[in-house]
Design an enzyme around this catalytic site. Structure first.
Site, mmCIF file in Angstrom:
data_model
loop_
_atom_site.group_PDB
_atom_site.id
_atom_site.type_symbol
_atom_site.label_atom_id
_atom_site.label_comp_id
_atom_site.label_asym_id
_atom_site.label_seq_id
_atom_site.Cartn_x
_atom_site.Cartn_y
_atom_site.Cartn_z
ATOM 1 C CG ASP A 43 10.045 -1.333 11.063
ATOM 2 O OD1 ASP A 43 9.002 -2.167 11.359
ATOM 3 O OD2 ASP A 43 10.471 -0.312 11.604
ATOM 4 C CE LYS A 93 7.161 1.409 12.378
ATOM 5 N NZ LYS A 93 7.890 1.303 12.319
ATOM 6 C CG ASP A 118 1.307 -0.400 -3.115
ATOM 7 O OD1 ASP A 118 1.121 -0.957 -3.847
ATOM 8 O OD2 ASP A 118 1.455 0.689 -3.078
ATOM 9 C CE1 TYR A 141 -2.543 1.626 -0.900
ATOM 10 C CE2 TYR A 141 -3.913 2.392 -3.016
ATOM 11 C CZ TYR A 141 -3.085 1.842 -2.611
ATOM 12 O OH TYR A 141 -1.656 1.236 -2.806
ATOM 13 C CG ASP A 157 6.335 -2.219 -6.584
ATOM 14 O OD1 ASP A 157 4.948 -3.036 -7.389
ATOM 15 O OD2 ASP A 157 6.061 -2.209 -7.481
HETATM 16 C C1 IPM Z 1 -0.920 -2.645 -7.648
HETATM 17 C C2 IPM Z 1 -0.649 -0.971 -7.658
HETATM 18 C C3 IPM Z 1 -2.079 -0.297 -7.056
HETATM 19 C C4 IPM Z 1 -1.890 -0.012 -6.286
HETATM 20 C C5 IPM Z 1 -1.705 1.209 -8.267
HETATM 21 C C6 IPM Z 1 -2.251 1.250 -9.770
HETATM 22 C C7 IPM Z 1 -3.268 2.235 -8.175
HETATM 23 O O1 IPM Z 1 0.016 -0.204 -7.220
HETATM 24 O O2 IPM Z 1 -1.941 -2.938 -7.856
HETATM 25 O O3 IPM Z 1 -0.182 -2.056 -6.329
HETATM 26 O O4 IPM Z 1 -1.185 0.589 -5.935
HETATM 27 O O5 IPM Z 1 -2.637 -0.524 -5.456
HETATM 28 MG MG MG Z 2 1.718 -1.565 -6.334
#
Ligand code: IPM
Ligand code: MG
Length: 378
Positions: A223, A191, A247, A141, A251
């Protein structure tokens, strides 16, 4: 006690859910004798529209002068042009980096009442109680070079995955400390079979495993970890990983809990304030432009994020317990926002409510503790 909070509602459903967290905190203040003072600051698309900048200097200053940040969400189709000078997300990233919030804690706990909300079989997710510690201010990032250019061969772009030993060590330390207070297990995710930065990560985590013999450490390739999160998620306790891996994995992990609308997060650095560490608290769901303005968003992620603030930044454990117990009791009483309403449709005990009604149900249970169930620890 009096606490000052930087309030950054942002875009989409951000303002709707943070408003409910603020109402909830007022109830906590009233019951326990605290006052929470807010300074509202622009961030994200709202800030771009007003100032041209996703994190205006004034907002960063407000963040610096406060005890912590309560954050909503940023982004939306309005600001999605890939050629735009800046994006709403840049505000969030600048805040993380600017405030040195390198450790992002994302707990995923499966609530028994919502077992049916996940597309994954109940037997697999039953008992899931894990926390991902995502490195938040380094890696892909932020590391340089990070740019886009054209040359004779065409368009090119580069991002860099770079870590220093110090960056790896401090985020892993957060994971070790958390694991010690939980089930004593830490999964370090990398990784290392491909990436040099991951081989350093693994080296450092192996050294730290020797320094922390009371924590049982496993090293898992990212993975494989993605697969195990679906196959046997209940085995995980604390997971620590690189920024982008975290990240993606968070999710994925959110699906276990039925809805992103349930999941809180805390971002911490080293700055101390009275009671704990300075932090930024945000629901892990985004701005959800598709449902913004309808008043149907789930406020529980924002409310639980505020509970994390009470616990981790202000050291108000009883208060945080009271909020979490109220959330549990609200779900047990059958309240469901639309995102989790698919669950228990056969059960006449559940009722679909909107954002405000859900928050009201939680607030009522904070005001009347006898209506809330036993607290659950983080
Ligand atoms: C998160 C989000 C952020 C990230 C975005 C909105 C920049 O996806 O907090 O997980 O990628 O960190
Ligand atoms: Mg995210």
């Amino acid at each position: 006690m009096n606490y000052s909070i930087a309030l950054m509602p942002g875009d989409g459903i951000g303002p709707e859910v943070t408003a409910e967290a603020v109402r909830m905190l007022a109830a906590v203040g009233k019951r326990f004798g605290h006052s929470f003072e807010y300074r509202e600051a622009l961030v994200g698309g709202a800030a771009i529209d007003a100032t041209g900048d996703a994190l205006p200097e004034e907002s960063l200053n407000i963040a610096k002068q406060s005890d912590s940040i309560l954050f909503g969400a940023v982004g939306g189709p309005k600001w999605d042009d890939p050629r735009a000078r800046t994006r709403p997300e840049a505000g969030l990233l600048a805040l993380r980096r600017g405030m040195g919030l390198f450790a992002n804690l994302r707990p995923v706990k499966v609530v028994p009442e919502l077992l049916g909300a996940s597309p994954i079989k109940s037997a697999v997710i039953n008992g899931v109680d894990l926390i991902v510690v995502r490195e938040l201010t380094g890696g892909l990032y932020f590391a340089e070079p990070k740019k886009r250019w054209d040359d004779s061969q065409g368009r090119k772009a580069v991002d860099t995955l770079k870590y220093t030993e110090k960056e790896i060590r401090r985020v892993l330390q957060v994971g070790f400390d958390l694991a010690r207070g939980r089930r004593g297990r830490l999964a370090s995710v990398d990784k290392a079979n491909v990436l040099a930065s991951s081989r350093l990560w693994r080296e450092v985590s192996q050294e730290m495993a020797e320094e922390n013999p009371d924590v049982s450490v496993s090293h898992i390739l990212v993975d494989a970890c993605a697969m195990m999160l679906i196959q046997r998620p209940a085995e995980f306790d604390v997971i620590v990983t690189e920024n982008m891996f975290g990240d993606i994995l968070t999710d994925e992990a959110s699906v276990l809990a039925g809805s992103m609308g349930m999941l809180p997060s805390a971002s911490l650095g080293t700055k101390k304030i009275r009671g704990g560490l300075y932090g930024m608290y945000e629901p892990i769901h985004g701005s959800a432009p598709d449902i913004a303005g309808q008043g149907i968003a789930n406020p529980l992620a924002a409310i639980s994020s505020a509970a994390m603030m009470l616990r981790l930044s202000f050291g108000l454990n009883n208060e945080a317990d009271a909020v979490e117990a109220a959330v549990d009791a609200t779900l047990a009483a059958g309240y469901r926002t639309a995102d989790v309403a698919g669950v228990g449709v056969a059960d006449s005990n559940t009722q679909v409510v909107n954002t405000t009604e859900m928050a009201d149900a939680v607030i009522e249970r904070i005001e009347n503790p006898e209506r809330a169930r036993v607290p659950r620890p983080l």
